[in-house]
Each structure stands twice: as structure tokens, then as C-alpha cells.
Design a protein around this motif. Structure first.
Motif, PDB file in Angstrom:
ATOM      1  N   VAL A   3       0.961  -1.259   0.097  1.00 26.64           N
ATOM      2  CA  VAL A   3      -0.238   0.202   0.317  1.00 26.64           C
ATOM      3  C   VAL A   3       0.777   1.283   0.066  1.00 26.64           C
ATOM      4  CG1 VAL A   3      -2.120  -1.041   1.189  1.00 26.64           C
ATOM      5  CG2 VAL A   3      -0.203  -0.208   2.493  1.00 26.64           C
ATOM      6  N   ALA A   4       1.979   1.267  -0.444  1.00 35.09           N
ATOM      7  CA  ALA A   4       2.871   2.358  -0.555  1.00 35.09           C
ATOM      8  C   ALA A   4       2.797   3.071   0.580  1.00 35.09           C
ATOM      9  CB  ALA A   4       2.337   3.137  -1.856  1.00 35.09           C
ATOM     10  N   ARG A  55       0.878   4.023   2.771  1.00 31.98           N
ATOM     11  CA  ARG A  55      -0.302   4.910   3.052  1.00 31.98           C
ATOM     12  C   ARG A  55      -0.098   6.409   2.983  1.00 31.98           C
ATOM     13  NH1 ARG A  55      -4.073   0.918   4.446  1.00 31.98           N
ATOM     14  NH2 ARG A  55      -3.230  -0.738   5.519  1.00 31.98           N
ATOM     15  N   ASN A  66      -2.415  10.347  -6.195  1.00 32.03           N
ATOM     16  CA  ASN A  66      -3.138   9.145  -6.233  1.00 32.03           C
ATOM     17  C   ASN A  66      -4.222   9.173  -7.342  1.00 32.03           C
ATOM     18  OD1 ASN A  66      -3.354   6.427  -4.876  1.00 32.03           O
ATOM     19  ND2 ASN A  66      -5.488   7.232  -4.011  1.00 32.03           N
ATOM     20  N   TYR A  80      -5.041  -4.158   4.047  1.00 31.13           N
ATOM     21  CA  TYR A  80      -4.143  -4.277   2.684  1.00 31.13           C
ATOM     22  C   TYR A  80      -5.121  -4.676   1.466  1.00 31.13           C
ATOM     23  CZ  TYR A  80       0.293  -4.333   5.168  1.00 31.13           C
ATOM     24  OH  TYR A  80       1.340  -3.738   5.932  1.00 31.13           O
ATOM     25  N   MET A 125       3.842  -2.074  -4.639  1.00 27.32           N
ATOM     26  CA  MET A 125       2.982  -0.974  -4.831  1.00 27.32           C
ATOM     27  C   MET A 125       3.728   0.494  -4.830  1.00 27.32           C
ATOM     28  SD  MET A 125      -0.095  -0.813  -5.439  1.00 27.32           S
ATOM     29  CE  MET A 125      -1.912  -0.312  -4.912  1.00 27.32           C
ATOM     30  N   ARG A 126       4.662   0.486  -3.953  1.00 26.67           N
ATOM     31  CA  ARG A 126       5.359   1.672  -3.787  1.00 26.67           C
ATOM     32  C   ARG A 126       6.045   2.312  -5.037  1.00 26.67           C
ATOM     33  NH1 ARG A 126       9.627   3.708   0.801  1.00 26.67           N
ATOM     34  NH2 ARG A 126      10.315   5.520  -0.638  1.00 26.67           N
ATOM     35  N   THR A 175       3.191   2.945  -7.737  1.00 34.39           N
ATOM     36  CA  THR A 175       2.402   4.052  -7.454  1.00 34.39           C
ATOM     37  C   THR A 175       3.164   5.297  -8.467  1.00 34.39           C
ATOM     38  OG1 THR A 175       1.783   3.846  -5.418  1.00 34.39           O
ATOM     39  CG2 THR A 175       1.465   6.170  -6.095  1.00 34.39           C
ATOM     40  N   ARG A 202      -6.018   0.636  -4.377  1.00 34.45           N
ATOM     41  CA  ARG A 202      -5.369   1.998  -4.625  1.00 34.45           C
ATOM     42  C   ARG A 202      -5.997   3.279  -3.774  1.00 34.45           C
ATOM     43  NH1 ARG A 202      -1.394   2.541  -7.119  1.00 34.45           N
ATOM     44  NH2 ARG A 202      -1.515   4.133  -5.731  1.00 34.45           N
ATOM     45  N   THR A 261      -4.160   3.349  -0.357  1.00 34.89           N
ATOM     46  CA  THR A 261      -2.777   4.156  -0.332  1.00 34.89           C
ATOM     47  C   THR A 261      -2.665   5.386   0.222  1.00 34.89           C
ATOM     48  OG1 THR A 261      -2.819   4.704  -2.694  1.00 34.89           O
ATOM     49  CG2 THR A 261      -1.773   2.641  -2.175  1.00 34.89           C
TER      50      THR A 261
END
Lengths: 100, 552
Positions: free
Chosen positions: B36-37, B39, B46, B102, B172-173, B176, B262, B265
């Protein structure tokens, strides 16, 4: 933490639900509603194309975007009028997150 | 090695270097980065990442072609794939964000306190994302196949290798920020040819204003040819199918696991609402343009290509005929190409039109890079959804809760590689055109997850047994209808395979409600957690009362 008056808590929830119900009604009419009556909405032109085609290709989309921004702005106002502070939300949100 | 090939390759290599650079710079250092990068993504960015994630090969390559071939009936895709964001942002995203997990299977598993529900949701997520990714890989095959002038199947294999390497890297990070870059590249690539076509045809560079009159002209051209007018409603499909498809695409959008994730995040419910608004604004940049693209392409084909003698066709026609997706056969033997003698696949319209309109090597090269950006960004998001369902929800939460962080990341990366390769094998011989395959994924999401997620968030009485019954019945009904309609010609009310979710979702909704009511209530703790989702972070529902955290 202080206990919130039940009426205040309910008022918050019902205000939000009422707004969402209004937005979703508009959403339904401009998409499903227009499609259901597409055959009888062909007679006049908007932006150079027949109305039913305009709604499917441009009109509905523009209304969708406007509704989402209206929702974002109005929700922020509702939050503010109930004394909600976004910084506190951020602090609590990150604290409450389940991390594993 | 002609100039066109070299230019396209240069664009593709430059854009890939950019994505890999971003992925390496932001590589995942811990599990929460990977999923989730961490958050902390601001809503505007985003929104762009959601738009990049969302707009797949189906949007970029397939949609304008679908509208061009179906006319008004193709607009179900335009409205469906945008209108779903309202359901998502109003009914699900902020609440799911507050719940703070998550993945979608994890929300379902914890909300209903049931490992069985978690497992079913994880399998559903993997199935939906898998179907979706077949469409992406088949899209990469179209682009690379044209570029190297090879069979689309070999193009698909090259795509599989690239996607596997790149998605296992960052998590994810990384994704993004690569998705933000991919959005910018794909939107520029999409807008440029439309602006030029608008200028060529109407003398005005603003396609959204000018293409209306072209739509009306297309109707006149069709009338002269004695075929149904381009904008006439329900000529290619019937009204029931249009409405069914519209519903499936909207409800599917709201329930697609890789899109929902998404929204995890961002930092708060408010940020989730704003993300939804920004995302749809960026998405509409392409979706408002696709019908213009379709109208201009069709106009050029009808007025400049049709009517030419067969022995004077431009060179681009042969390269596309070689890919097997364009046919021009002189059926009446008069040596002149008629409009009715052109058969063009939905999937190549966007790639072929810049060539048809003679827009030059740079525009065509940019289109190739944009199409790959669209396929890659979505494939990346889908692979994260598959790998987190497997590595997090099945492996970590169900099989081995003691697994170390390294081991979980390794399982996540392995499952990405396996999923891509298996999907690539299916995509070698795709079971339909891109938009159709992708529409199946939406029908499945609408039937399996939409009712359970909405009830799970808004109805405290909804329990595990209800959710399990709902997901299973929705999945089985939708999947069965897709198979029966696609391969056995079964059709109820004229609804075809892509609208299958219209049967799955109501049955799922009914099953969830009835089974929930017939079985014991969920525990007080679960009910309070659900009540809590109705209020912003600063308000907490506990012991039947709402509490307000004081400002510091």
C-alpha cells in the motif's frame, strides 16, 4: 475522548446518507434513465450530435465528474460543521491502521 | 529496419527506462511499501495513479475501436467505466479506507471474522485479476506484433517477459509513481493524434467540440449507403444488453480488487473521496476523447480509404493485413474497395488510425509507447492484487502466520511471475477481443464482490454465512452464464456473455441477505466495527455510543 450526543452523531450520518442518495439519483437518471429512453431522445442536437449520443459520449461523464467534486467539497464542509479536523483524522487514521 | 520501427523502439526504450528508473528509486523496503505504498500518497497524485492503473489496453487500444464499430451501442463502455467511480467513491472507498486493511480478501476475512470467506474472496480476486490480465497481455501482443511485424503471439511472449521483470521489482510503492508516469505518457499519446485528426478534418484543433458534426455526417454517409445510422441506438445490440452491460461495468468498477486497493494508499476517508474525484477527472480526459477518436477514424476510413482502387492501397494496409486483424477483400470484384468490404478488428483501430491519417513516424511511435504504458500500468496493478491475495491472504493469513517478512515478499514475487506466465499462455490465443475479455472480469467482479462489499460496509446484520453464500452464488451464476452464452449460444432477454453480471449480482445480493437473516447475528464487536465506518476517523463508535476524539 468525549461522548457525542446521539442526536448529533445521527445527524452527521443522515446528512451524509441524504447527500449520497441525491447524487446517486442524478447518476441513475443521466446514465440508465437516458439510455432507457434513448429512442425518443434522438430528435434534437447538442454540441453537434443527437442528444442521446451526446449524453453517452460527453454529458453523463461531465455530470459524473462534477458530482464527485461536489461530493468532495460538500463532505468537507459537513465534516467541518461537525467540528471534524482533518489533521486529527490523519493522526488517528495512521494510528488505527492495521499493520502486520 | 525502417525509420518507423526505429522511432517507435526509441520511444518504447526511453519510456521503459523511465519506469524502471522510478521503480528502482522507489523499490519496496518493507511489506507495507509493497502492498500500500506506506499509505501516504497525496490525493491528486493518487488520482493520477488510479487513472494510470485503471486505463488499460482495453481503454487505450480497444475502446475507440469498439465505439467505432458499434456506434452508439459502444457508448455503454464509456459510461459504464466512468459511472462506476460514483458507486465506488460514494459507497465503498472511504469506508474501506477507514477499516484499514491491505487487500479486499483481507477486508472480507476480518469483517466477517471468517477464514472461509477470506479464502473464497482471495480465490475470486485471483480469478478476476487473471481474466483481466489476459486482456492486457493480448493488447501488448497487438502493439509489439505490429511493431516487429511478427505474429501477435510472439509479441505477447515479449510482453510477458517485460511485465514479469518489471512488476516483481517495485511492488505498490514503485508502482504508484510509475503509474503516474504511465498516465502522463498514455494521455499525451492518446490526445496528440486526435488533435491532429480534428485539425485535418475540421480545421479546428479542439476535438471535443468538433466531432459532434462528424458524428452527424457519419449518420448521413450511412444513410446514403443504406446501412443503419452510426448514432442510431440499439442497432448492434438490444436495449436489455446495453443496460445489463452498463450495470456490470459500473458495479464491476466499484468492486474490482486492484482498483479498491489504490484507495488504501491514501491517508484518510477525506483523501479517499478526493482521490476518487481526481481519478475520474483524469480518466475522463481519455474517455471523453475516445468517441472523438472513433468518429474521426471512421470518417477517414469511409471517405479516404473506401472508394480507392484495390491496386492503389497505401502501404500501411499490408502490414495490418499481415497481423491478421484487417481484411480487405474485393467481394463484388469491381476492383474498388467499398466500405462494406473492410473488416477491421476493434483492437487495431487506435494503432492503425495514425498511420491511415498519415500523421508521421513520431506520432505513431508515441502511440506504441502509450499503448504499452496503458497495458503495463494495469498489468502491474493486477499482478499486485494477485500476489497479495496469494502471498498475504492465503499464504500468510491462512497457511503460515509465522512467515518472516522476507519469505512473504519472496512468495509475493514468485506468485507474480507464475501468474504472468500462465496468463501469457492463455493470451497467446485470446478467447475474445480485448474489451470483451475485460468485460468478463467486470461481470465477475460485479457478481462476486459488489453486493457483499456494499452490504458488508452498510448492513451490520450481514454475517459470514451470508457473505460466503453471496460470493459463491454470484461467482457460479456469472461464470456459468459467461460460458453458456459464449460457447453454447444461450441467451436470456437477449443478454450476451459480457452482461452476465446482471444475473450474478442480484442473486448474490438475495443470497447474502436471506442466508444472513437465517443464521445467527454477527458478534457485537463486528457490528460496532461496521457502525464505526459511518463516521470520520475522529469519531469512534463504541459500546452503542459515538465518541469524539478531542483535537490536540
Amino acid at each position: 475522548m468525549k461522548k457525542l450526543d446521539k442526536q448529533v452523531a445521527n445527524a452527521y450520518y443522515y446528512t451524509r446518507v441524504k447527500h449520497v442518495a441525491i447524487y446517486l439519483s442524478i447518476w441513475f437518471i443521466v446514465s440508465f434513465g437516458v439510455v432507457a429512453f434513448a429512442d425518443s431522445l434522438t430528435g434534437f442536437n447538442v454540441n453537434g450530435m443527437p442528444f442521446h449520443y451526446f449524453m453517452g459520449a460527453q454529458g453523463a461523464l461531465i455530470i459524473f465528474v462534477v458530482l464527485l467534486f461536489v461530493n468532495a467539497v460538500v463532505s468537507d464542509r459537513v465534516d467541518k460543521s461537525f467540528g471534524i479536523d482533518e489533521e486529527a483524522n490523519e493522526r488517528l487514521g495512521s494510528g488505527k491502521t492495521l499493520d502486520h | 529496419m525502417d525509420q518507423q520501427f526505429l522511432t517507435s523502439m526509441a520511444f518504447i526504450f526511453l519510456s521503459f527506462a523511465l519506469y524502471i528508473g522510478i521503480a528502482v528509486y522507489n523499490r519496496a523496503r518493507q511489506t507495507s511499501d509493497f502492498y500500500v505504498a506506506s499509505r501516504g500518497v497525496p490525493p491528486v497524485w493518487n488520482g493520477m495513479a488510479i487513472a494510470g492503473d485503471w486505463m488499460s489496453a482495453a481503454s487505450f487500444l480497444g475502446m475507440a475501436g469498439t465505439v467505432m464499430i458499434l456506434g452508439y451501442d459502444g457508448l455503454a463502455y464509456i459510461m459504464g467505466w466512468t459511472g462506476g467511480y460514483l458507486l465506488l467513491t460514494f459507497l465503498l472507498a472511504p469506508q474501506l479506507r477507514k477499516y484499514g486493511r491491505y487487500t479486499v480478501p483481507e477486508f472480507i476475512g476480518d469483517r466477517f471474522d471468517s477464514h472461509k470467506a477470506r479464502l473464497i474472496a482471495a480465490i475470486g480476486t485471483m480469478l478476476i485479476s487473471f481474466v483481466y490480465i489476459i486482456g492486457q497481455l493480448s493488447g501488448t501482443g497487438v502493439v509489439l506484433g505490429r511493431l516487429f511485424e511478427i505474429d501477435a503471439a510472439i509479441g505477447t511472449i515479449i510482453g510477458v517477459v517485460v511485465i514479469t521483470i518489471y512488476a516483481t521489482f517495485g511492488g505498490m510503492r514503485g508502482i504508484t509513481w510509475t503509474q503516474v508516469a504511465q498516465f502522463i505518457i498514455l494521455i499525451i499519446a492518446y490526445l496528440i493524434p486526435v488533435v491532429f485528426m480534428s485539425l485535418q478534418i475540421t480545421g479546428n484543433a479542439i476535438p471535443w467540440i468538433t466531432y459532434g458534426e462528424i458524428v452527424t455526417k457519419l449518420g448521413e454517409l450511412d444513410r446514403d449507403l443504406g446501412i443503419s445510422q452510426y448514432f442510431a441506438p440499439f442497432e448492434q445490440t438490444n436495449k436489455a444488453q446495453f443496460l445489463a452491460l452498463l450495470f456490470c461495468l459500473m458495479a464491476g468498477t466499484a468492486a474490482l480488487p486492484h482498483v479498491i486497493v489504490r484507495f488504501y494508499t491514501v491517508s484518510t476517508m477525506k483523501a479517499a473521496r478526493w482521490s476518487g474525484a481526481w481519478a475520474l477527472l483524469f480518466i475522463c480526459m481519455l474517455y471523453l476523447t475516445a468517441p472523438a477518436y472513433a468518429a474521426f477514424s471512421r470518417f477517414i476510413l469511409m471517405t479516404e480509404v473506401a472508394g480507392q482502387p484495390f491496386d492503389a492501397l497505401p502501404a500501411w494496409t499490408q502490414t495490418w493485413i499481415d497481423t491478421g486483424r484487417l481484411q480487405m477483400i474485393d467481394t463484388n470484384g469491381d476492383g474498388i474497395l467499398q466500405w462494406s468490404e473492410i473488416t477491421i478488428s476493434n483492437d487495431i483501430v487506435v494503432m492503425a488510425t495514425p498511420e491511415i491519417a498519415n500523421l508521421g513516424v513520431f506520432v505513431i511511435g508515441l502511440m506504441a509507447a502509450g499503448a504499452l504504458a496503458a497495458a503495463l500500468s494495469t498489468a502491474g496493478g493486477l499482478l499486485i492484487a494477485i500476489s497479495s491475495s496469494f502471498a498475504h491472504d492465503i499464504y500468510y493469513r491462512l497457511i503460515n502466520p509465522q512467515a518472516s517478512e522476507e519469505k512473504r515478499l519472496l512468495v509475493a514475487r514468485l506468485s507474480i511471475a507464475v501468474a504472468t506466465i500462465v496468463a501469457g499462455l492463455v493470451a497467446l490465443d485470446p478467447p475474445g477481443v480485448i474489451t470483451q475479455i475485460v468485460a468478463w472480469a467486470f461481470s465477475l467482479a460485479a457478481g462476486t464482490f459488489f453486493p457483499v462489499l456494499v452490504l458488508g460496509v452498510w448492513w451490520t446484520r450481514c454475517n459470514a454465512q451470508g457473505a460466503i453464500a453471496g460470493m459463491l452464488s454470484g461467482l457460479v451464476v456469472t461464470l456459468t452464464y459467461i460460458i453458456l452464452a459464449r460457447y453454447f449460444g444461450v441467451s436470456l432477454f437477449g443478454i450476451i456473455d459480457t452482461g452476465a453480471g446482471i444475473f450474478g449480482a442480484p442473486i448474490s445480493l438475495l443470497a447474502t441477505i436471506l442466508v444472513s437473516l437465517a443464521t445467527p447475528e454477527p458478534s457485537q464487536k463486528l457490528k460496532e466495527e461496521v457502525m464505526d465506518l459511518r463516521y470520520p476517523e475522529q469519531m469512534t463508535y463504541k459500546d452503542g455510543e459515538v465518541w469524539l476524539h478531542e483535537n490536540r
